[in-house]
Design a protein around this motif. Structure first.
Motif, mmCIF file in Angstrom:
data_model
loop_
_atom_site.group_PDB
_atom_site.id
_atom_site.type_symbol
_atom_site.label_atom_id
_atom_site.label_comp_id
_atom_site.label_asym_id
_atom_site.label_seq_id
_atom_site.Cartn_x
_atom_site.Cartn_y
_atom_site.Cartn_z
ATOM 1 N N ASN A 20 0.481 -9.545 -33.987
ATOM 2 C CA ASN A 20 0.901 -9.540 -32.594
ATOM 3 C C ASN A 20 2.254 -8.854 -32.439
ATOM 4 O O ASN A 20 2.888 -8.958 -31.409
ATOM 5 C CB ASN A 20 0.975 -10.962 -32.042
ATOM 6 N N ASN A 21 2.709 -8.171 -33.476
ATOM 7 C CA ASN A 21 4.025 -7.541 -33.475
ATOM 8 C C ASN A 21 3.909 -6.041 -33.224
ATOM 9 O O ASN A 21 4.279 -5.235 -34.059
ATOM 10 C CB ASN A 21 4.741 -7.796 -34.804
ATOM 11 N N PHE A 22 3.385 -5.678 -32.077
ATOM 12 C CA PHE A 22 3.288 -4.278 -31.718
ATOM 13 C C PHE A 22 3.405 -4.149 -30.211
ATOM 14 O O PHE A 22 3.160 -5.095 -29.473
ATOM 15 C CB PHE A 22 1.982 -3.641 -32.212
ATOM 16 N N GLY A 23 3.814 -2.967 -29.780
ATOM 17 C CA GLY A 23 3.892 -2.672 -28.361
ATOM 18 C C GLY A 23 2.795 -1.709 -27.967
ATOM 19 O O GLY A 23 2.412 -0.840 -28.748
ATOM 20 N N VAL A 24 2.293 -1.857 -26.768
ATOM 21 C CA VAL A 24 1.264 -0.962 -26.247
ATOM 22 C C VAL A 24 1.945 0.070 -25.362
ATOM 23 O O VAL A 24 2.592 -0.277 -24.376
ATOM 24 C CB VAL A 24 0.197 -1.742 -25.456
ATOM 25 N N PHE A 25 1.833 1.352 -25.727
ATOM 26 C CA PHE A 25 2.427 2.433 -24.960
ATOM 27 C C PHE A 25 1.486 2.969 -23.890
ATOM 28 O O PHE A 25 1.929 3.512 -22.885
ATOM 29 C CB PHE A 25 2.850 3.582 -25.869
ATOM 30 N N CYS A 26 0.186 2.862 -24.111
ATOM 31 C CA CYS A 26 -0.770 3.390 -23.145
ATOM 32 C C CYS A 26 -2.084 2.653 -23.316
ATOM 33 O O CYS A 26 -2.395 2.161 -24.396
ATOM 34 C CB CYS A 26 -0.968 4.888 -23.331
ATOM 35 N N LEU A 27 -2.857 2.574 -22.236
ATOM 36 C CA LEU A 27 -4.202 2.004 -22.337
ATOM 37 C C LEU A 27 -5.078 2.579 -21.251
ATOM 38 O O LEU A 27 -4.605 3.025 -20.216
ATOM 39 C CB LEU A 27 -4.191 0.480 -22.301
ATOM 40 N N ARG A 28 -6.362 2.585 -21.545
ATOM 41 C CA ARG A 28 -7.362 3.084 -20.599
ATOM 42 C C ARG A 28 -8.566 2.153 -20.626
ATOM 43 O O ARG A 28 -8.997 1.698 -21.680
ATOM 44 C CB ARG A 28 -7.849 4.483 -20.980
#
Length: 110
Positions: A20-28
């Protein structure tokens, strides 16, 4: 999960995988509305099944942050995904060629 401001309706959380140690920069969202593809700061591309609230696949996609993702077409379940990264590459992924599960051996198709 709940809203920070405003209404107090509850939301279901989604299993984000082993880390759970991540960032989301983009999603579709996929055309069928059942899946989301996300590009993350830990160099991974992740596909989530919204209905089942599970991580479908997780691929170490690049050598740097994944800043752009897209499904290739507007079909109900597109098997082709594009990713773009700070490593200056755009890659094409055929989900049918990915190992099942999370963290499997994966290579781009283009």
């Amino acid at each position: 999960l709940t809203n920070i401001i405003g209404e107090y309706e509850l939301h279901d959380s989604m299993n984000l995988g082993h880390s759970n140690n991540f960032g989301v920069f983009c999603l579709r969202f996929g055309a069928g509305g059942q899946e989301i593809v996300a590009g993350c700061n830990d160099y991974c591309m992740r596909v989530f099944d919204i209905e089942r609230k599970t991580l479908v696949s997780e691929v170490m996609a690049h050598d740097n942050d994944v800043n752009a993702v897209a499904f290739a077409d507007n079909s109900f379940r597109s098997d082709v995904v594009f990713t773009g990264s700070d490593d200056s590459l755009i890659k094409v992924w055929d989900r049918r060629m990915l190992s099942t599960g999370v963290g499997g051996d994966a290579r781009p198709q283009g």
